[in-house]
Design an enzyme around this catalytic site. Sequence first.
Site, PDB file in Angstrom:
ATOM      1  N   ASN A  65      35.044  47.715  35.128  1.00 60.94           N
ATOM      2  CA  ASN A  65      33.868  48.498  34.811  1.00 60.94           C
ATOM      3  C   ASN A  65      33.152  48.780  36.120  1.00 60.94           C
ATOM      4  O   ASN A  65      33.190  47.949  37.030  1.00 60.94           O
ATOM      5  CB  ASN A  65      32.981  47.680  33.847  1.00 60.94           C
ATOM      6  CG  ASN A  65      31.844  48.467  33.291  1.00 60.94           C
ATOM      7  OD1 ASN A  65      30.926  48.840  34.008  1.00 60.94           O
ATOM      8  ND2 ASN A  65      31.901  48.713  31.995  1.00 60.94           N
ATOM      9  N   SER A  67      30.221  48.505  36.758  1.00 56.25           N
ATOM     10  CA  SER A  67      29.370  47.328  36.927  1.00 56.25           C
ATOM     11  C   SER A  67      30.300  46.123  36.925  1.00 56.25           C
ATOM     12  O   SER A  67      30.587  45.546  35.880  1.00 56.25           O
ATOM     13  CB  SER A  67      28.355  47.252  35.782  1.00 56.25           C
ATOM     14  OG  SER A  67      27.627  46.057  35.886  1.00 56.25           O
ATOM     15  N   TYR A  68      30.812  45.775  38.112  1.00 51.32           N
ATOM     16  CA  TYR A  68      31.880  44.780  38.231  1.00 51.32           C
ATOM     17  C   TYR A  68      31.771  43.554  37.325  1.00 51.32           C
ATOM     18  O   TYR A  68      32.757  43.179  36.717  1.00 51.32           O
ATOM     19  CB  TYR A  68      32.008  44.342  39.691  1.00 51.32           C
ATOM     20  CG  TYR A  68      33.142  45.019  40.434  1.00 51.32           C
ATOM     21  CD1 TYR A  68      33.624  46.262  40.051  1.00 51.32           C
ATOM     22  CD2 TYR A  68      33.728  44.408  41.516  1.00 51.32           C
ATOM     23  CE1 TYR A  68      34.664  46.873  40.731  1.00 51.32           C
ATOM     24  CE2 TYR A  68      34.761  45.013  42.217  1.00 51.32           C
ATOM     25  CZ  TYR A  68      35.222  46.240  41.817  1.00 51.32           C
ATOM     26  OH  TYR A  68      36.254  46.827  42.494  1.00 51.32           O
ATOM     27  N   GLU A  75      43.809  37.403  31.726  1.00 49.96           N
ATOM     28  CA  GLU A  75      43.975  36.105  31.081  1.00 49.96           C
ATOM     29  C   GLU A  75      42.922  35.894  29.994  1.00 49.96           C
ATOM     30  O   GLU A  75      43.239  35.461  28.886  1.00 49.96           O
ATOM     31  CB  GLU A  75      43.868  34.971  32.117  1.00 49.96           C
ATOM     32  CG  GLU A  75      44.934  35.016  33.179  1.00 49.96           C
ATOM     33  CD  GLU A  75      44.551  35.803  34.428  1.00 49.96           C
ATOM     34  OE1 GLU A  75      45.049  35.443  35.509  1.00 49.96           O
ATOM     35  OE2 GLU A  75      43.765  36.771  34.329  1.00 49.96           O
ATOM     36  N   CYS A 112      42.225  33.251  38.364  1.00 47.44           N
ATOM     37  CA  CYS A 112      40.992  33.033  39.107  1.00 47.44           C
ATOM     38  C   CYS A 112      40.245  31.836  38.513  1.00 47.44           C
ATOM     39  O   CYS A 112      40.622  31.302  37.461  1.00 47.44           O
ATOM     40  CB  CYS A 112      40.116  34.288  39.074  1.00 47.44           C
ATOM     41  SG  CYS A 112      39.323  34.600  37.468  1.00 47.44           S
TER      42      CYS A 112
END
Length: 160
Positions: A65, A67-68, A75, A112
């Site tokens: 997005n 907006s990170y 996952e 992550c």
Amino acid sequence: MKEVKIESTLLVYDNFDELPSDVAMLMSKAIEVRQKAYAPYSNFYVGAAILLDNDEIVTGNNQENASYPSGLCAERTAIYYAGAQYPDAKIIRMALTAGSKSHQTLTPIPPCGACRQAIAEYEVKQESPIEIYFMGETGKVVMSNSLANLLPLVFDKSFL
């Protein structure tokens, strides 16, 4: 004072062709869904495929997005879908693959930190380990027999 040593044991396959056939099939699903990721900002495409104990396979890919923080990793997309659609099923194994549009990824890319925490939640919930296989686009594939190898000091509900 006392020193505490934490060790992890991982298996490393030289390539996709060395994988057991059932794992190769799951990784193929992850590779297929990776191609459908929505990653116009990072150009980093990730696919995840999850095998449940009811023999269902759930897939997910990263969804970005502008907006990170509003995006979601592959996952967590897959694991939350599995939890929503099959709340009583246990996750047996996950296959993860990641690739970049700007360069070839040959190194296995693990989940992550946020995804590790989400996977840990399900491992604790189901009281059994989740096998995790991860790779880049091609090359070596790493296998962990539990999230605990990737996140040994897990934060879970027991601390709340």
